[in-house]
Structure formats: C-alpha cells, structure tokens
Enzyme design. Structure first.
Site, PDB file in Angstrom:
ATOM      1  N   ARG A 171       1.255   3.092  -1.450  1.00 45.97           N
ATOM      2  CA  ARG A 171       0.057   2.798  -2.268  1.00 45.97           C
ATOM      3  C   ARG A 171      -1.201   2.592  -1.396  1.00 45.97           C
ATOM      4  NH1 ARG A 171       3.590   3.796  -5.327  1.00 45.97           N
ATOM      5  NH2 ARG A 171       3.869   2.996  -7.435  1.00 45.97           N
TER       6      ARG A 171
ATOM      7  N   SER B  44       1.235  -1.585 -12.318  1.00 46.88           N
ATOM      8  CA  SER B  44       1.694  -2.704 -11.486  1.00 46.88           C
ATOM      9  C   SER B  44       0.473  -3.420 -10.925  1.00 46.88           C
ATOM     10  CB  SER B  44       2.514  -2.189 -10.305  1.00 46.88           C
ATOM     11  OG  SER B  44       3.638  -1.489 -10.746  1.00 46.88           O
TER      12      SER B  44
ATOM     13  N   GLU C 283      -2.280  -4.583  -5.975  1.00 50.57           N
ATOM     14  CA  GLU C 283      -2.400  -3.130  -5.851  1.00 50.57           C
ATOM     15  C   GLU C 283      -3.716  -2.700  -6.500  1.00 50.57           C
ATOM     16  OE1 GLU C 283      -0.787   0.347  -8.282  1.00 50.57           O
ATOM     17  OE2 GLU C 283       0.983  -0.456  -7.298  1.00 50.57           O
TER      18      GLU C 283
END
Ligand code: EPU
Length: 338
Positions: free
Chosen positions: A164, A238, A334
C-alpha cells in the site's frame, strides 16, 4: 476548464463528508492538465490531486485547490502471443478498467475487481486484494511534475512499490500528477486463487474450469458479502494497514494470544490482521455517535450519517490507543488524513 470557488466535496469523497474546497477544478482531458499547470499561481498554491476520493479523510475545509482528474480512455498499445500492454487514463474508474480487461479476455487484474477509486490512484497506494497487487501487472506510468511542468515516465523499478505504498505517496506526494498508467496483462489463462476466501466460496472441482469472468464475479461477490457499499455507508475501505512486526514481537504476542491472525512476510517480518486486533479490543460493530466499524469487518470505519471528519479521526485514534494498550502494536492509517 473552469476553476470554481467554495465547492462542496461531499460527492467527491467516499466518506461523504460535506467539507468545502476553496478552489476546485475537474480535469477532463490532458490539455486541461497542461493548461492548469501553466497558471503561475498554481506553483505556489496549496493543492491536492484527487481521483475517486475513496482513500481520503477530510478533517476540515480545504484551503487551496483540489484538482480532480477525470480523463477517460483505455487502449491497447502493443501485443504479442503471450501478453498485451494496455494504457489507461488516470480518471478511468478502476473497476471499469477491470471490466474492459475481463471483456477482452486479459488476465491479471480480476482479483482486483470492484476496488473503488480511479486508475490514476491505483499505483499511488499500490492497491491490492485477494493475493494480488497492482505492481504485479504494472509496466510504467506517465505524468507531469507539477513544479517544473516536465512530462516524465516512471518505470516499475522507479516507483518504489511496497505494501500500500509507492514513491507517489512519499517523496512525490502532490508534486507529480499521474496522467496515464500502462499495465501488462496476460493472454494466457492463469489465476491466483490461493487466498483463503476463495476456498470457502468455491466447491471442490469448481476451480478447474473456472473462467475469467467467473473469477471476477466471485471477487465481486466476496467483496459485497464482506465490505459495506460506500454508496450506502460512507467509508474508505480498510482504514489502517495490517501492521508489520519482527519475529520477537510476534513470538511474544503468540504466547499471549494463541489465535492471533498473522502471516510471515520474510523470516524476520510478520504481518498481523489489523481487523483481528481491532475486534479483540471490542471495536467490531461498535458505534460512537455517527461513527463506527463495520459489523463484518472491523478494519472498515463507517460514517453512519452526518459525522464530521474530526469525529471519524477521534474514533480511529481511540482504536489506535486501544490496540496499542492491549498489544503494544501501532496501527498506521492507510487512508490519507487531510
Ligand atoms: N479479521 C478478524 N476480524 C475482523 C476482520 C478480520 O478477525 O473484524 C481477521 C480474519 O481472520 C480474517 C483476517 O483478519 O480472515 C483477514 O481479513 P480480510 O481477509 O478481510 O483481509 P484484511 O487483511 O483485513 C486486506 C486488505 C483489503 C483487501 C483484503 C482482501 C489491507 C489493509 N486491507 O484486508 O483491502 O480487500 O485484504 O484481500 O491490506 C483496502 O485496502 O481498502 C482493502 C479493503
């Protein structure tokens, strides 16, 4: 191209937060991008480039210029017996691009079906799901350095892809505007169906003759079963990354919590399921006012109504504190908090 003032960002962020941008512009073709960059003021102004707004948490009005990239188009650049290079414009919806590939019988992005957001945002955080990541099919991207106006191509090994993460989220953040992404897709039938979720959805034997379209549909079904629809419940997927810890830490935690969900990245590096950590702190399906976590996936933070960005931020800080207190592990968002 029109630069508007005091624009509500409600429909441009998947949390559905009603904050305002001081200046807002939507770029629908590459000439718009160049024209925008010619405006002298832009070089000094505070600015933010957005795609689908599906990975952003606005905590206040934005006192600068927000440029939303809406350029469209997919095309095949070249092909051989084995694979095909496809170029896609940054403003394409990621899932529309996946559908284009599936219809053309091109393999490689089917596990990434239904991920919200745009093609241009996909490399920024190296999107991933069900055992696949963008970097697995990534070839190169094109874009413009906002400070110098210089057009530049980045090859895969220059993008610093990680879990990510990429150079576009780090040193090039808000300095480089991605205009086109080029991916290498395969003509050969090959699937990646090792992720645990697939096993419980596929009957024995079903895997053998499965088609590309069926895999894509299966991924969509798994996502719909597990993840809330952002149109119904404002969310950004998320909220945190799955944290990485070293061997000593995982051994210590394993001794205290036998059922801790984790997996090995390297001999020295282990990843823990953030959803599990959050659930064990009593936060799965928990609401505080207008904010909460999804009842089927504690890693998804939801705006249930008229929450403000700060309420959401405070809620996620409570989660971070609880996880740190119980496990001594830091959860890193994130989502980009602005
Ligand atoms: N789990 C719990 N409780 C929860 C949630 C999860 O115990 O409330 C445990 C379960 O054991 C589950 C495991 O955690 O099997 C892993 O959960 P899941 O398969 O849902 O995946 P994840 O690691 O939580 C990651 C990505 C998702 C991606 C899925 C599927 C991150 C931060 N998230 O989630 O990506 O869809 O894998 O591949 O890596 C996103 O990035 O926005 C996103 C949704």
């Amino acid at each position: 191209m029109e630069i508007q003032e005091n624009v509500s960002l409600k429909k441009y962020n998947s949390f559905g937060l009603d904050v305002k941008a001081k200046y807002f512009v939507e770029l629908t073709n590459n000439d718009d991008v160049k024209e925008l960059l010619k405006l002298d003021d832009l070089h000094y102004a505070k600015r933010l480039i957005i795609g689908g707004g599906s990975n952003i948490l606005f905590t206040k009005d934005y006192d600068g210029l927000i440029a939303k990239i809406s350029t469209k188009g997919n095309k095949v650049l070249e092909e051989n017996d084995k694979d095909v290079l496809v170029e896609s414009c940054a403003g394409e919806k990621w899932n529309d691009f996946v559908t284009y590939c599936v219809e053309k019988e091109l393999y490689g992005v089917e596990n990434l079906s239904l991920i919200p957001g745009t093609v241009g945002a996909a490399p920024v955080q190296n999107i991933g799901a069900y055992g696949a990541e963008l970097k697995d099919v990534f070839e190169s991207l094109q874009g413009i350095n906002i400070n110098t106006g210089e057009e530049k191509t980045y090859l895969k090994n220059e993008c610093k892809f990680d879990y990510r993460d990429s150079i576009f989220k780090g040193e090039l953040k808000d300095k480089f505007l991605i205009t086109k992404v080029i991916l290498r897709l395969s003509k050969e039938k090959k699937f990646n169906l090792n992720y645990r979720a697939f096993q419980s959805y596929l009957k024995p034997g079903e895997q053998k003759n499965i088609t590309l379209k069926q895999v894509s549909e299966l991924v969509k079904k798994i996502r719909r079963d597990k993840l809330p629809n952002p149109k119904k419940y404002g969310n950004a997927g998320s909220f945190f990354k799955n944290p990485e810890v070293d061997k000593d830490k995982i051994d210590e935690l394993h001794e205290r919590f036998e059922d801790i969900v984790h997996f090995k990245v390297t001999e020295e590096k282990y990843k823990i399921a953030a959803g599990w950590l959050i659930e064990k702190c009593g936060f799965r399906g928990k609401n505080i006012g207008n904010v909460g976590t999804y009842k089927r996936q504690a890693l998804i933070v939801i705006n249930f109504g008229e929450a403000t960005g700060n309420e959401i931020k405070n809620f996620t800080e409570q989660i971070q504190n609880a996880v740190h207190k119980k496990f001594g592990v830091n959860l890193i968002p994130e989502v980009n908090i602005i």
